[in-house]
Design a protein around this motif. Structure first.
Motif, PDB file in Angstrom:
ATOM      1  N   GLY A 279     -10.935   4.395  17.850  1.00 36.29           N
ATOM      2  CA  GLY A 279     -12.157   4.048  17.128  1.00 36.29           C
ATOM      3  C   GLY A 279     -11.848   3.031  16.036  1.00 36.29           C
ATOM      4  N   SER A 280     -12.859   2.398  15.485  1.00 33.02           N
ATOM      5  CA  SER A 280     -12.594   1.323  14.519  1.00 33.02           C
ATOM      6  C   SER A 280     -12.224   1.855  13.131  1.00 33.02           C
ATOM      7  CB  SER A 280     -13.813   0.405  14.405  1.00 33.02           C
ATOM      8  OG  SER A 280     -14.884   1.124  13.863  1.00 33.02           O
ATOM      9  N   LEU A 281     -12.393   3.160  12.958  1.00 29.11           N
ATOM     10  CA  LEU A 281     -12.106   3.747  11.647  1.00 29.11           C
ATOM     11  C   LEU A 281     -11.010   4.798  11.796  1.00 29.11           C
ATOM     12  CD1 LEU A 281     -13.559   3.288   8.978  1.00 29.11           C
ATOM     13  CD2 LEU A 281     -14.938   5.290   9.471  1.00 29.11           C
ATOM     14  N   ALA A 282      -9.816   4.512  11.275  1.00 27.34           N
ATOM     15  CA  ALA A 282      -8.714   5.482  11.360  1.00 27.34           C
ATOM     16  C   ALA A 282      -8.853   6.487  10.220  1.00 27.34           C
ATOM     17  CB  ALA A 282      -7.388   4.748  11.258  1.00 27.34           C
ATOM     18  N   ILE A 283      -8.629   7.766  10.539  1.00 23.97           N
ATOM     19  CA  ILE A 283      -8.738   8.802   9.502  1.00 23.97           C
ATOM     20  C   ILE A 283      -7.518   9.714   9.575  1.00 23.97           C
ATOM     21  CG2 ILE A 283     -10.133  10.721   8.584  1.00 23.97           C
ATOM     22  CD1 ILE A 283     -12.557   9.529   9.993  1.00 23.97           C
ATOM     23  N   GLY A 284      -6.928   9.970   8.439  1.00 21.32           N
ATOM     24  CA  GLY A 284      -5.811  10.911   8.377  1.00 21.32           C
ATOM     25  C   GLY A 284      -6.048  11.918   7.261  1.00 21.32           C
ATOM     26  N   VAL A 285      -5.763  13.196   7.552  1.00 20.89           N
ATOM     27  CA  VAL A 285      -5.876  14.243   6.529  1.00 20.89           C
ATOM     28  C   VAL A 285      -4.478  14.819   6.337  1.00 20.89           C
ATOM     29  CG1 VAL A 285      -7.009  16.408   5.868  1.00 20.89           C
ATOM     30  CG2 VAL A 285      -8.223  14.773   7.335  1.00 20.89           C
ATOM     31  N   TYR A 286      -4.059  14.972   5.101  1.00 23.24           N
ATOM     32  CA  TYR A 286      -2.672  15.363   4.799  1.00 23.24           C
ATOM     33  C   TYR A 286      -2.667  16.477   3.748  1.00 23.24           C
ATOM     34  CZ  TYR A 286      -2.134  10.824   6.989  1.00 23.24           C
ATOM     35  OH  TYR A 286      -2.233   9.775   7.877  1.00 23.24           O
ATOM     36  N   THR A 287      -1.634  17.321   3.819  1.00 23.71           N
ATOM     37  CA  THR A 287      -1.495  18.388   2.826  1.00 23.71           C
ATOM     38  C   THR A 287      -0.190  18.186   2.076  1.00 23.71           C
ATOM     39  OG1 THR A 287      -2.684  19.897   4.266  1.00 23.71           O
ATOM     40  CG2 THR A 287      -1.395  20.918   2.528  1.00 23.71           C
ATOM     41  N   LYS A 288      -0.265  18.289   0.756  1.00 26.17           N
ATOM     42  CA  LYS A 288       0.950  18.133  -0.057  1.00 26.17           C
ATOM     43  C   LYS A 288       1.839  19.362   0.113  1.00 26.17           C
ATOM     44  CE  LYS A 288       3.365  16.605  -3.728  1.00 26.17           C
ATOM     45  NZ  LYS A 288       2.844  16.511  -5.100  1.00 26.17           N
ATOM     46  N   SER A 289       3.080  19.118   0.418  1.00 28.31           N
ATOM     47  CA  SER A 289       4.015  20.233   0.648  1.00 28.31           C
ATOM     48  C   SER A 289       4.146  21.100  -0.596  1.00 28.31           C
ATOM     49  CB  SER A 289       5.397  19.686   1.008  1.00 28.31           C
ATOM     50  OG  SER A 289       5.252  18.760   2.053  1.00 28.31           O
ATOM     51  N   ILE A 290       4.342  22.379  -0.351  1.00 29.90           N
ATOM     52  CA  ILE A 290       4.427  23.335  -1.475  1.00 29.90           C
ATOM     53  C   ILE A 290       5.867  23.397  -1.989  1.00 29.90           C
ATOM     54  CG2 ILE A 290       4.094  25.777  -2.115  1.00 29.90           C
ATOM     55  CD1 ILE A 290       1.610  25.723  -0.440  1.00 29.90           C
TER      56      ILE A 290
ATOM     57  N   TRP B  56       0.789  -1.238   0.000  1.00 29.59           N
ATOM     58  CA  TRP B  56       0.000   0.000   0.000  1.00 29.59           C
ATOM     59  C   TRP B  56       0.822   1.290   0.000  1.00 29.59           C
ATOM     60  CZ3 TRP B  56       0.812   3.002   4.221  1.00 29.59           C
ATOM     61  CH2 TRP B  56       1.230   2.385   5.385  1.00 29.59           C
ATOM     62  N   PRO B  57       2.076   1.328   0.529  1.00 25.63           N
ATOM     63  CA  PRO B  57       2.812   2.602   0.443  1.00 25.63           C
ATOM     64  C   PRO B  57       2.958   3.092  -1.002  1.00 25.63           C
ATOM     65  CG  PRO B  57       3.853   1.198   2.074  1.00 25.63           C
ATOM     66  CD  PRO B  57       2.821   0.349   1.366  1.00 25.63           C
ATOM     67  N   ALA B  58       2.948   2.150  -1.966  1.00 19.42           N
ATOM     68  CA  ALA B  58       3.042   2.573  -3.374  1.00 19.42           C
ATOM     69  C   ALA B  58       1.826   3.417  -3.774  1.00 19.42           C
ATOM     70  CB  ALA B  58       3.158   1.344  -4.279  1.00 19.42           C
ATOM     71  N   ALA B  59       0.684   3.140  -3.161  1.00 21.07           N
ATOM     72  CA  ALA B  59      -0.521   3.932  -3.464  1.00 21.07           C
ATOM     73  C   ALA B  59      -0.409   5.331  -2.849  1.00 21.07           C
ATOM     74  CB  ALA B  59      -1.771   3.223  -2.953  1.00 21.07           C
ATOM     75  N   ILE B  60       0.213   5.414  -1.663  1.00 21.91           N
ATOM     76  CA  ILE B  60       0.413   6.737  -1.028  1.00 21.91           C
ATOM     77  C   ILE B  60       1.340   7.575  -1.921  1.00 21.91           C
ATOM     78  CG2 ILE B  60       1.355   7.955   0.987  1.00 21.91           C
ATOM     79  CD1 ILE B  60      -0.746   6.365   2.180  1.00 21.91           C
ATOM     80  N   GLN B  61       2.392   6.932  -2.404  1.00 18.75           N
ATOM     81  CA  GLN B  61       3.344   7.640  -3.270  1.00 18.75           C
ATOM     82  C   GLN B  61       2.623   8.174  -4.530  1.00 18.75           C
ATOM     83  OE1 GLN B  61       6.580   5.194  -4.726  1.00 18.75           O
ATOM     84  NE2 GLN B  61       7.768   6.989  -5.317  1.00 18.75           N
ATOM     85  N   GLU B  62       1.738   7.344  -5.068  1.00 23.21           N
ATOM     86  CA  GLU B  62       1.011   7.724  -6.287  1.00 23.21           C
ATOM     87  C   GLU B  62       0.035   8.875  -6.000  1.00 23.21           C
ATOM     88  OE1 GLU B  62       2.012   7.084  -8.960  1.00 23.21           O
ATOM     89  OE2 GLU B  62       0.565   6.452 -10.445  1.00 23.21           O
ATOM     90  N   MET B  63      -0.612   8.829  -4.842  1.00 18.83           N
ATOM     91  CA  MET B  63      -1.539   9.917  -4.491  1.00 18.83           C
ATOM     92  C   MET B  63      -0.773  11.228  -4.347  1.00 18.83           C
ATOM     93  SD  MET B  63      -4.415   8.320  -1.952  1.00 18.83           S
ATOM     94  CE  MET B  63      -3.594   7.021  -1.045  1.00 18.83           C
ATOM     95  N   SER B  64       0.400  11.145  -3.715  1.00 17.54           N
ATOM     96  CA  SER B  64       1.208  12.350  -3.547  1.00 17.54           C
ATOM     97  C   SER B  64       1.636  12.894  -4.917  1.00 17.54           C
ATOM     98  CB  SER B  64       2.431  12.030  -2.694  1.00 17.54           C
ATOM     99  OG  SER B  64       3.232  13.164  -2.593  1.00 17.54           O
ATOM    100  N   ARG B  65       1.985  12.004  -5.812  1.00 20.40           N
ATOM    101  CA  ARG B  65       2.452  12.432  -7.139  1.00 20.40           C
ATOM    102  C   ARG B  65       1.379  13.214  -7.898  1.00 20.40           C
ATOM    103  NH1 ARG B  65       1.707  11.075 -12.099  1.00 20.40           N
ATOM    104  NH2 ARG B  65       0.486   9.191 -11.687  1.00 20.40           N
ATOM    105  N   ILE B  66       0.129  12.738  -7.844  1.00 24.36           N
ATOM    106  CA  ILE B  66      -0.906  13.391  -8.664  1.00 24.36           C
ATOM    107  C   ILE B  66      -1.477  14.653  -8.006  1.00 24.36           C
ATOM    108  CG2 ILE B  66      -1.500  11.224  -9.820  1.00 24.36           C
ATOM    109  CD1 ILE B  66      -4.090  11.099  -8.210  1.00 24.36           C
ATOM    110  N   LEU B  67      -1.209  14.829  -6.690  1.00 20.87           N
ATOM    111  CA  LEU B  67      -1.742  16.006  -5.985  1.00 20.87           C
ATOM    112  C   LEU B  67      -0.959  17.265  -6.329  1.00 20.87           C
ATOM    113  CD1 LEU B  67      -2.464  15.018  -2.277  1.00 20.87           C
ATOM    114  CD2 LEU B  67      -4.093  15.980  -3.915  1.00 20.87           C
ATOM    115  N   ARG B  68      -1.670  18.373  -6.446  1.00 22.55           N
ATOM    116  CA  ARG B  68      -0.968  19.657  -6.626  1.00 22.55           C
ATOM    117  C   ARG B  68      -0.390  20.083  -5.270  1.00 22.55           C
ATOM    118  NH1 ARG B  68      -3.741  23.286  -3.730  1.00 22.55           N
ATOM    119  NH2 ARG B  68      -6.022  23.282  -3.778  1.00 22.55           N
ATOM    120  N   PRO B  69       0.650  20.931  -5.274  1.00 26.12           N
ATOM    121  CA  PRO B  69       1.158  21.443  -4.007  1.00 26.12           C
ATOM    122  C   PRO B  69       0.026  22.129  -3.242  1.00 26.12           C
ATOM    123  CG  PRO B  69       2.644  22.000  -5.799  1.00 26.12           C
ATOM    124  CD  PRO B  69       1.424  21.404  -6.438  1.00 26.12           C
ATOM    125  N   GLY B  70      -0.088  21.846  -1.955  1.00 26.65           N
ATOM    126  CA  GLY B  70      -1.181  22.411  -1.146  1.00 26.65           C
ATOM    127  C   GLY B  70      -2.457  21.585  -1.214  1.00 26.65           C
ATOM    128  N   GLY B  71      -2.468  20.558  -2.071  1.00 25.98           N
ATOM    129  CA  GLY B  71      -3.660  19.706  -2.201  1.00 25.98           C
ATOM    130  C   GLY B  71      -3.854  18.801  -0.982  1.00 25.98           C
TER     131      GLY B  71
END
Ligand code: SAM
Length: 297
Positions: A286-297, A157-172
């Motif tokens: 809780g049974s559902l982990a949630i994380g919110v992240y911002t792409k570095s500028i 799954w870390p490969a999916a995180i890397q891919e999400m970061s790649r497609i996000l604009r800075p600040g996304g």
């Protein structure tokens, strides 16, 4: 002719457009989809679950908490172009696809995408069949990615995180939500067993189980525990800064069978208690982990 909004951000050589006879959102498929054995097994499982997947989220145990979790996600995500990565039947994409947002709903499972397509607006959404680890979308081209309940099905799954970061604009924004490996299941197990026993005794006088009740749910052959701290570590490594980390659904995760009287009332109250804890001292188990992240500028 100018390219449509979704074609402008796709790697056009890496996708093929599928023609549909019905007026659904445009559908694309990646020319390359990783074919490792585990992902194929998981895809087959989700293809088989697609037509009844939504019925699980209509049971009170899921529906009551989901109502506000989905609206929380919708309020947290910015306007613009959003990717719903591993969209399933499009529960979240549906919530997001309003006039200020365009949504690319992505999944490996053809059958899940078919369900999503039937429910999504044709003008503000597009469907894309591809793997979360190889998304044919240009670097820095989307404003937000939501990935809900998907990582635990992806062995690397870390490969999916890397891919999400790649497609996000800075600040996304990236939002990840997963079943929480730190949820203390064992604490509730004796209570759940007692309730299940009582329900079995009472069920001689009850209606038969309905499709969608949780005791009929079979898990995927590919499920692995996800710890939010590890997601955040990987996210940070790929240039995403955590802005909110926590969980939802502690008391509201108690496994009360649908046949138990006052089950919905229990979940309404439990959900209010969980939300109050989450909004005051914070809820980590809780049974559902949630994380919110911002792409570095
Ligand atoms: C538990 S469902 C969650 C669906 C939806 N996000 C929701 O919250 O209702 C997981 C979804 O992830 C998809 N999925 C699993 N592995 C994937 C991968 N490697 N690439 C893309 N989608 C994947 C499955 O096909 C399935 O639709």
């Amino acid at each position: 002719m100018t390219a449509s909004w979704h074609e402008q951000i796709f790697f056009n050589q890496a996708v093929k457009r599928l023609e549909s006879l019905v007026a659904h959102p445009p559908m694309f498929v990646a020319t390359t989809i990783p074919d490792d054995e585990q992902s194929q097994a998981d895809e087959q499982y989700h293809d088989g679950e697609a037509d009844r997947y939504d019925s699980y989220s209509q049971t009170p145990r899921i529906a009551v908490a989901e109502r506000w979790i989905l609206s929380w996600i919708s309020r947290t995500i910015p306007n613009g172009v959003i990717v719903d990565l591993g969209c399933g039947t499009g529960r979240i994409a549906r919530q997001l696809a309003d006039t200020n947002r365009r949504v690319i709903a992505i999944d490996r499972s053809q059958q899940m995408l078919a369900q999503a397509g039937a429910a999504l607006p044709a003008d503000t959404t597009a469907l894309l069949r591809c793997d979360a680890r190889m998304v044919p979308v240009a670097d820095g081209s989307v404003d937000a990615v939501v990935c809900s309940g998907v990582l635990h099905h992806i062995p690397d799954w870390p490969a999916a995180i890397q891919e999400m970061s790649r497609i996000l604009r800075p600040g996304g924004t990236m939002i990840v939500r997963e079943p929480n490996a730190e949820y203390p299941e064992a604490l509730f197990a004796p209570v759940e067993r007692a309730i299940a026993t009582m329900a079995r005794i009472a069920s001689r006088h009850q209606r038969p189980a309905q499709v969608g009740e949780l005791d009929q749910f079979q898990p995927s052959p590919v499920e692995q525990p996800i710890v939010l701290a590890e997601v955040s570590k990987q996210a940070t490594q790929y240039g995403l800064r955590p802005t909110w980390e926590g969980s939802a659904k502690f008391f509201a995760s108690l496994g009360i069978p649908d046949a138990v009287p006052l089950q919905r009332l229990y979940f309404e109250v439990a959900n209010l208690v969980d939300r109050a804890i989450m909004n005051s001292i914070g809820l980590r188990r809780g049974s559902l982990a949630i994380g919110v992240y911002t792409k570095s500028i």
